[in-house]
Design a protein around this motif. Structure first.
Motif, PDB file in Angstrom:
ATOM      1  N   VAL A  84      -9.229  54.110 -17.529  1.00 13.22           N
ATOM      2  CA  VAL A  84     -10.157  54.976 -16.799  1.00 13.22           C
ATOM      3  C   VAL A  84     -10.863  55.897 -17.780  1.00 13.22           C
ATOM      4  O   VAL A  84     -10.229  56.465 -18.684  1.00 13.22           O
ATOM      5  CB  VAL A  84      -9.397  55.817 -15.742  1.00 13.22           C
ATOM      6  N   LEU A  85     -12.170  56.043 -17.623  1.00  7.42           N
ATOM      7  CA  LEU A  85     -12.931  56.974 -18.444  1.00  7.42           C
ATOM      8  C   LEU A  85     -12.972  58.324 -17.733  1.00  7.42           C
ATOM      9  O   LEU A  85     -13.479  58.434 -16.617  1.00  7.42           O
ATOM     10  CB  LEU A  85     -14.352  56.462 -18.665  1.00  7.42           C
ATOM     11  N   VAL A  86     -12.426  59.352 -18.374  1.00  2.00           N
ATOM     12  CA  VAL A  86     -12.392  60.700 -17.814  1.00  2.00           C
ATOM     13  C   VAL A  86     -13.414  61.555 -18.550  1.00  2.00           C
ATOM     14  O   VAL A  86     -13.312  61.735 -19.763  1.00  2.00           O
ATOM     15  CB  VAL A  86     -10.983  61.321 -17.937  1.00  2.00           C
ATOM     16  N   THR A 133     -18.491  65.230 -22.959  1.00  2.00           N
ATOM     17  CA  THR A 133     -19.922  65.368 -22.700  1.00  2.00           C
ATOM     18  C   THR A 133     -20.480  64.124 -22.024  1.00  2.00           C
ATOM     19  O   THR A 133     -19.890  63.040 -22.112  1.00  2.00           O
ATOM     20  CB  THR A 133     -20.710  65.599 -24.004  1.00  2.00           C
ATOM     21  N   GLY A 134     -21.626  64.293 -21.395  1.00  3.78           N
ATOM     22  CA  GLY A 134     -22.283  63.152 -20.770  1.00  3.78           C
ATOM     23  C   GLY A 134     -22.749  62.143 -21.797  1.00  3.78           C
ATOM     24  O   GLY A 134     -22.675  60.929 -21.560  1.00  3.78           O
ATOM     25  N   GLU A 149     -22.200  56.574 -24.170  1.00  5.55           N
ATOM     26  CA  GLU A 149     -21.901  55.786 -25.368  1.00  5.55           C
ATOM     27  C   GLU A 149     -20.652  54.934 -25.170  1.00  5.55           C
ATOM     28  O   GLU A 149     -20.611  53.769 -25.585  1.00  5.55           O
ATOM     29  CB  GLU A 149     -21.721  56.720 -26.580  1.00  5.55           C
ATOM     30  N   GLN A 150     -19.628  55.502 -24.542  1.00  4.32           N
ATOM     31  CA  GLN A 150     -18.408  54.744 -24.281  1.00  4.32           C
ATOM     32  C   GLN A 150     -18.677  53.569 -23.337  1.00  4.32           C
ATOM     33  O   GLN A 150     -18.181  52.462 -23.542  1.00  4.32           O
ATOM     34  CB  GLN A 150     -17.333  55.654 -23.681  1.00  4.32           C
ATOM     35  N   ALA A 185     -12.386  50.546 -15.789  1.00  6.15           N
ATOM     36  CA  ALA A 185     -12.086  50.264 -14.383  1.00  6.15           C
ATOM     37  C   ALA A 185     -12.718  51.296 -13.471  1.00  6.15           C
ATOM     38  O   ALA A 185     -13.100  50.999 -12.334  1.00  6.15           O
ATOM     39  CB  ALA A 185     -10.571  50.235 -14.172  1.00  6.15           C
ATOM     40  N   LEU A 186     -12.859  52.539 -13.965  1.00  5.69           N
ATOM     41  CA  LEU A 186     -13.265  53.655 -13.119  1.00  5.69           C
ATOM     42  C   LEU A 186     -13.725  54.805 -14.000  1.00  5.69           C
ATOM     43  O   LEU A 186     -13.264  54.953 -15.134  1.00  5.69           O
ATOM     44  CB  LEU A 186     -12.067  54.103 -12.265  1.00  5.69           C
ATOM     45  N   VAL A 187     -14.639  55.638 -13.468  1.00  6.63           N
ATOM     46  CA  VAL A 187     -15.051  56.857 -14.157  1.00  6.63           C
ATOM     47  C   VAL A 187     -14.686  58.055 -13.290  1.00  6.63           C
ATOM     48  O   VAL A 187     -15.034  58.097 -12.107  1.00  6.63           O
ATOM     49  CB  VAL A 187     -16.565  56.883 -14.436  1.00  6.63           C
TER      50      VAL A 187
END
Length: 232
Positions: free
Chosen positions: A7-9, A36-37, A42-43, A50-52
């Motif tokens: 998961v990207l936090v 940061t946004g 970039e990621q 799977a999820l942000v």
């Protein structure tokens, strides 16, 4: 590469991101944290998560703006973290492509539970078109409550949590006119925190997804001054 377990936090407050990643880890998910946004975009260009989990208040931009940018390159599920409790902010987040939102201060267990539902729905297998045992038939619709899925004309709809709940209510009360207040109390856990505009925003989104799956068919009817009904 798609990582179904990561998961990207996107959160700039370490105390919050630490709690979120700890909660996700207990459920078997790894996390990548950015503050940061710009780093988030970039990621997402490098790998598919799977999820942000996306904070609305970021140091370089807003989560709403990042959500718009994400939707240009991906349909990955997004859960907003927001300190804003105003209905207009919640509506905006949903209208621009967010799947769910959690207002600060929040329970990490609640956040993880919502993430788990979204991820479970995304991993579910396609619904067979000739096997009603996988759900309940309502005209051209197939409702599979065990997998949080609804299909129309054998096409599985990509619904958010509240869209799924609302469409399920419509299906089970096909032909009946439901007021916005009735929908609020049957769909949301905290209906007093929602409002008529929230209901309208979800109906608009559901209609768009139904039109995409079944062009030329209008399943949800508007009854001015009253509410909505589903006809098929």
């Amino acid at each position: 590469m798609w990582d179904k377990d990561t998961v990207l936090v996107v959160e700039d407050e370490p105390s919050i991101s630490d709690n979120v990643t700890f909660g996700l880890k207990r459920e078997g998910f790894a996390s990548v944290v950015v503050t940061t946004g710009f780093e988030a975009i970039e990621q997402l260009k490098k790998r598919a998560f799977a999820l942000v989990v996306l904070d609305v208040g970021l140091p370089d931009t807003t989560g709403f703006e990042i959500c718009k940018q994400i939707r240009e390159i991906s349909q990955i599920p997004i859960i907003f973290l927001t300190a804003r409790s105003e209905e207009i902010d919640r509506i905006l987040g949903l209208e621009i492509g967010g799947d769910d939102y959690v207002c600060k201060p929040f329970s990490v267990r609640e956040l993880v539970a919502r993430a788990r539902v979204i991820l479970r729905r995304g991993r579910a297998e396609p619904v067979p078109s000739n096997n009603n045992k996988n759900g309940d038939r309502f005209g051209p619709f197939l409702l599979d409550e065990s997998r949080y899925q609804i299909s129309v004309s054998d096409k599985t709809l990509n619904l958010t949590r509240y869209e799924y709940r609302m469409l399920k209510v419509f299906l089970k009360r096909q032909g009946r006119v439901l007021t916005r207040e009735q929908l609020m109390y049957q769909v949301w856990e905290e209906p007093e925190a929602s409002g008529e505009r929230t209901v309208d925003a979800h109906v608009k989104s559901i209609r768009a997804k139904l039109r995409y799956a079944s062009p030329g068919v209008e399943y949800i009817q508007t009854h001015r001054g009253i509410g909505y009904s589903m006809q098929f």
